[in-house]
Scaffold this active site. Sequence first.
Site, PDB file in Angstrom:
ATOM      1  N   LYS A 294      65.777  66.257  99.982  1.00 39.69           N
ATOM      2  CA  LYS A 294      65.647  66.561 101.344  1.00 39.69           C
ATOM      3  C   LYS A 294      66.827  67.290 102.083  1.00 39.69           C
ATOM      4  O   LYS A 294      67.764  67.516 101.338  1.00 39.69           O
ATOM      5  CB  LYS A 294      65.687  65.000 101.902  1.00 39.69           C
ATOM      6  CG  LYS A 294      64.376  64.012 101.568  1.00 39.69           C
ATOM      7  CD  LYS A 294      64.328  62.789 102.025  1.00 39.69           C
ATOM      8  CE  LYS A 294      63.148  61.826 101.674  1.00 39.69           C
ATOM      9  NZ  LYS A 294      63.304  60.567 102.363  1.00 39.69           N
TER      10      LYS A 294
ATOM     11  N   TYR B 205      53.741  63.495 105.177  1.00 45.68           N
ATOM     12  CA  TYR B 205      54.035  61.887 105.451  1.00 45.68           C
ATOM     13  C   TYR B 205      52.930  61.319 106.448  1.00 45.68           C
ATOM     14  O   TYR B 205      52.977  60.113 106.816  1.00 45.68           O
ATOM     15  CB  TYR B 205      55.307  61.908 106.165  1.00 45.68           C
ATOM     16  CG  TYR B 205      56.712  61.815 105.177  1.00 45.68           C
ATOM     17  CD1 TYR B 205      56.582  60.809 104.166  1.00 45.68           C
ATOM     18  CD2 TYR B 205      57.538  62.752 105.191  1.00 45.68           C
ATOM     19  CE1 TYR B 205      57.905  60.634 103.314  1.00 45.68           C
ATOM     20  CE2 TYR B 205      58.667  62.585 104.510  1.00 45.68           C
ATOM     21  CZ  TYR B 205      58.753  61.661 103.366  1.00 45.68           C
ATOM     22  OH  TYR B 205      59.795  61.590 102.497  1.00 45.68           O
TER      23      TYR B 205
ATOM     24  N   PHE C  39      59.075  55.112 112.552  1.00 49.91           N
ATOM     25  CA  PHE C  39      60.167  56.088 112.098  1.00 49.91           C
ATOM     26  C   PHE C  39      59.595  57.316 111.934  1.00 49.91           C
ATOM     27  O   PHE C  39      60.048  58.284 111.503  1.00 49.91           O
ATOM     28  CB  PHE C  39      60.926  55.548 110.678  1.00 49.91           C
ATOM     29  CG  PHE C  39      59.839  55.166 109.676  1.00 49.91           C
ATOM     30  CD1 PHE C  39      59.414  56.161 108.839  1.00 49.91           C
ATOM     31  CD2 PHE C  39      59.659  53.679 109.412  1.00 49.91           C
ATOM     32  CE1 PHE C  39      58.458  55.781 107.804  1.00 49.91           C
ATOM     33  CE2 PHE C  39      58.519  53.509 108.477  1.00 49.91           C
ATOM     34  CZ  PHE C  39      58.255  54.562 107.412  1.00 49.91           C
TER      35      PHE C  39
ATOM     36  N   ARG D 298      61.570  56.793  90.745  1.00 46.29           N
ATOM     37  CA  ARG D 298      61.966  56.086  91.562  1.00 46.29           C
ATOM     38  C   ARG D 298      63.089  55.224  91.425  1.00 46.29           C
ATOM     39  O   ARG D 298      63.904  54.618  92.402  1.00 46.29           O
ATOM     40  CB  ARG D 298      60.620  55.150  92.238  1.00 46.29           C
ATOM     41  CG  ARG D 298      59.665  56.204  92.792  1.00 46.29           C
ATOM     42  CD  ARG D 298      58.374  55.342  93.550  1.00 46.29           C
ATOM     43  NE  ARG D 298      59.197  54.448  94.715  1.00 46.29           N
ATOM     44  CZ  ARG D 298      59.305  54.919  96.061  1.00 46.29           C
ATOM     45  NH1 ARG D 298      58.789  56.037  96.241  1.00 46.29           N
ATOM     46  NH2 ARG D 298      59.417  53.865  96.834  1.00 46.29           N
TER      47      ARG D 298
ATOM     48  N   THR E  11      64.928  52.738  99.144  1.00 49.10           N
ATOM     49  CA  THR E  11      64.755  53.445 100.673  1.00 49.10           C
ATOM     50  C   THR E  11      65.932  53.424 101.210  1.00 49.10           C
ATOM     51  O   THR E  11      66.552  54.273 101.842  1.00 49.10           O
ATOM     52  CB  THR E  11      63.405  53.017 101.468  1.00 49.10           C
ATOM     53  OG1 THR E  11      62.353  52.962 100.561  1.00 49.10           O
ATOM     54  CG2 THR E  11      63.292  54.125 102.504  1.00 49.10           C
TER      55      THR E  11
ATOM     56  N   ARG F  48      70.596  57.397  95.789  1.00 52.99           N
ATOM     57  CA  ARG F  48      70.619  56.951  97.336  1.00 52.99           C
ATOM     58  C   ARG F  48      71.929  55.931  97.494  1.00 52.99           C
ATOM     59  O   ARG F  48      72.395  56.268  98.553  1.00 52.99           O
ATOM     60  CB  ARG F  48      69.257  56.225  97.719  1.00 52.99           C
ATOM     61  CG  ARG F  48      68.172  57.150  98.063  1.00 52.99           C
ATOM     62  CD  ARG F  48      66.771  56.689  97.799  1.00 52.99           C
ATOM     63  NE  ARG F  48      65.836  57.428  98.686  1.00 52.99           N
ATOM     64  CZ  ARG F  48      64.451  56.987  98.686  1.00 52.99           C
ATOM     65  NH1 ARG F  48      64.088  55.892  98.306  1.00 52.99           N
ATOM     66  NH2 ARG F  48      63.614  57.816  99.244  1.00 52.99           N
TER      67      ARG F  48
ATOM     68  N   ASN G 274      68.104  59.682 103.329  1.00 50.97           N
ATOM     69  CA  ASN G 274      68.412  59.282 101.984  1.00 50.97           C
ATOM     70  C   ASN G 274      68.361  60.291 100.895  1.00 50.97           C
ATOM     71  O   ASN G 274      67.669  59.812  99.613  1.00 50.97           O
ATOM     72  CB  ASN G 274      67.659  57.865 101.601  1.00 50.97           C
ATOM     73  CG  ASN G 274      65.994  58.244 102.025  1.00 50.97           C
ATOM     74  OD1 ASN G 274      65.571  59.261 101.998  1.00 50.97           O
ATOM     75  ND2 ASN G 274      65.376  57.200 101.852  1.00 50.97           N
TER      76      ASN G 274
ATOM     77  N   HIS H  56      63.251  62.308  97.755  1.00 53.13           N
ATOM     78  CA  HIS H  56      61.769  61.453  97.965  1.00 53.13           C
ATOM     79  C   HIS H  56      61.337  61.770  96.386  1.00 53.13           C
ATOM     80  O   HIS H  56      61.528  62.323  95.518  1.00 53.13           O
ATOM     81  CB  HIS H  56      61.009  62.637  98.772  1.00 53.13           C
ATOM     82  CG  HIS H  56      59.521  61.989  98.531  1.00 53.13           C
ATOM     83  ND1 HIS H  56      59.035  61.085  99.243  1.00 53.13           N
ATOM     84  CD2 HIS H  56      58.446  62.699  97.727  1.00 53.13           C
ATOM     85  CE1 HIS H  56      57.766  61.034  98.872  1.00 53.13           C
ATOM     86  NE2 HIS H  56      57.457  61.981  98.132  1.00 53.13           N
TER      87      HIS H  56
ATOM     88  N   GLU I 255      50.857  64.632  96.513  1.00 49.57           N
ATOM     89  CA  GLU I 255      52.001  65.323  96.939  1.00 49.57           C
ATOM     90  C   GLU I 255      52.181  66.583  96.173  1.00 49.57           C
ATOM     91  O   GLU I 255      52.825  67.744  96.799  1.00 49.57           O
ATOM     92  CB  GLU I 255      52.969  64.320  96.842  1.00 49.57           C
ATOM     93  CG  GLU I 255      52.951  63.322  98.002  1.00 49.57           C
ATOM     94  CD  GLU I 255      54.170  62.006  97.922  1.00 49.57           C
ATOM     95  OE1 GLU I 255      54.975  62.118  96.854  1.00 49.57           O
ATOM     96  OE2 GLU I 255      53.993  61.320  98.575  1.00 49.57           O
TER      97      GLU I 255
HETATM   98  O1  CDP Z   1      60.859  57.386 100.298  1.00 50.82           O
HETATM   99  P1  CDP Z   1      60.398  55.930 100.019  1.00 50.82           P
HETATM  100  O2  CDP Z   1      59.197  55.959  99.206  1.00 50.82           O
HETATM  101  O3  CDP Z   1      61.478  55.297  99.503  1.00 50.82           O
HETATM  102  O4  CDP Z   1      60.074  55.141 101.526  1.00 50.82           O
HETATM  103  P2  CDP Z   1      58.809  55.225 102.417  1.00 50.82           P
HETATM  104  O5  CDP Z   1      58.846  53.695 102.855  1.00 50.82           O
HETATM  105  O6  CDP Z   1      57.742  55.988 101.887  1.00 50.82           O
HETATM  106  O7  CDP Z   1      59.434  56.034 103.708  1.00 50.82           O
HETATM  107  C1  CDP Z   1      59.506  57.275 103.966  1.00 50.82           C
HETATM  108  C2  CDP Z   1      60.628  57.852 104.111  1.00 50.82           C
HETATM  109  O8  CDP Z   1      60.672  57.475 105.771  1.00 50.82           O
HETATM  110  C3  CDP Z   1      62.010  57.347 103.698  1.00 50.82           C
HETATM  111  O9  CDP Z   1      62.486  57.749 102.354  1.00 50.82           O
HETATM  112  C4  CDP Z   1      63.100  57.602 104.712  1.00 50.82           C
HETATM  113  O10 CDP Z   1      63.605  58.796 104.772  1.00 50.82           O
HETATM  114  C5  CDP Z   1      61.889  57.419 105.833  1.00 50.82           C
HETATM  115  N1  CDP Z   1      62.186  55.760 106.539  1.00 50.82           N
HETATM  116  C6  CDP Z   1      63.006  55.492 107.803  1.00 50.82           C
HETATM  117  O11 CDP Z   1      63.413  56.431 108.262  1.00 50.82           O
HETATM  118  N2  CDP Z   1      62.910  54.321 108.282  1.00 50.82           N
HETATM  119  C7  CDP Z   1      62.308  53.097 107.653  1.00 50.82           C
HETATM  120  N3  CDP Z   1      62.534  52.038 107.829  1.00 50.82           N
HETATM  121  C8  CDP Z   1      61.315  53.587 106.396  1.00 50.82           C
HETATM  122  C9  CDP Z   1      61.516  54.979 105.964  1.00 50.82           C
HETATM  123 MG    MG Z   2      57.187  56.623 100.018  1.00 47.34          MG
END
Ligand code: CDP
Ligand code: MG
Length: 139
Positions: A9, A49, A57, A85, A91, A102, A112, A115, A126
């Site tokens: 990122k 996204y 968010f 992952r 996350t 992370r 973080n 991705h 994706e």
């Molecule tokens: O990236 P990951 O699959 O772990 O998390 P996600 O739930 O798919 O969320 C996508 C991205 O949104 C995260 O990697 C964070 O950058 C952001 N995010 C955030 O800013 N605040 C949250 N509460 C959850 C996600």
């Molecule tokens: Mg995700």
Amino acid sequence: MEKTLSIVKPDGVQKHLIGEVIKRFEENGLKVVGLKMIYMDKKEAEGFYAVHRGKPFFESLTTFMSSGPAVVMVLEGKEAISKTRELMGATDPKQAKEGTLRRQYATNIERNIVHGSDAHETAAFEIKYFFNSLEMFEY
Ligand code: CDP
Ligand code: MG
């Protein structure tokens, strides 16, 4: 062999972590079969996204993802999706296991650094979002 999409990122690029992230994946049996640097605009980040549209968010996340260059890659390997992952960690870096990317490098739950796709269908969507078949290679 399974394929997944990963992104260093914009915060990861700013922190000079491109090499570190790729190294971690390669050392753990994942093969980079597609790779490029991109600079998403807001619309592209929103499309990527789209599953998170409506969440609190979403606005901040898509602004962040379009704030600078990122490195997108297609990784291939046995159980590439779950392995990627696992190496990334949770996350929220505070919840991420010791030794994960992370946990080591993220600033907070949004910034973080990395991705990774979370399932077969999302990986397919994706990968197609950023790569056509001529941009992925077998070796
Ligand atoms: O990236 P990951 O699959 O772990 O998390 P996600 O739930 O798919 O969320 C996508 C991205 O949104 C995260 O990697 C964070 O950058 C952001 N995010 C955030 O800013 N605040 C949250 N509460 C959850 C996600
Ligand atoms: Mg995700």
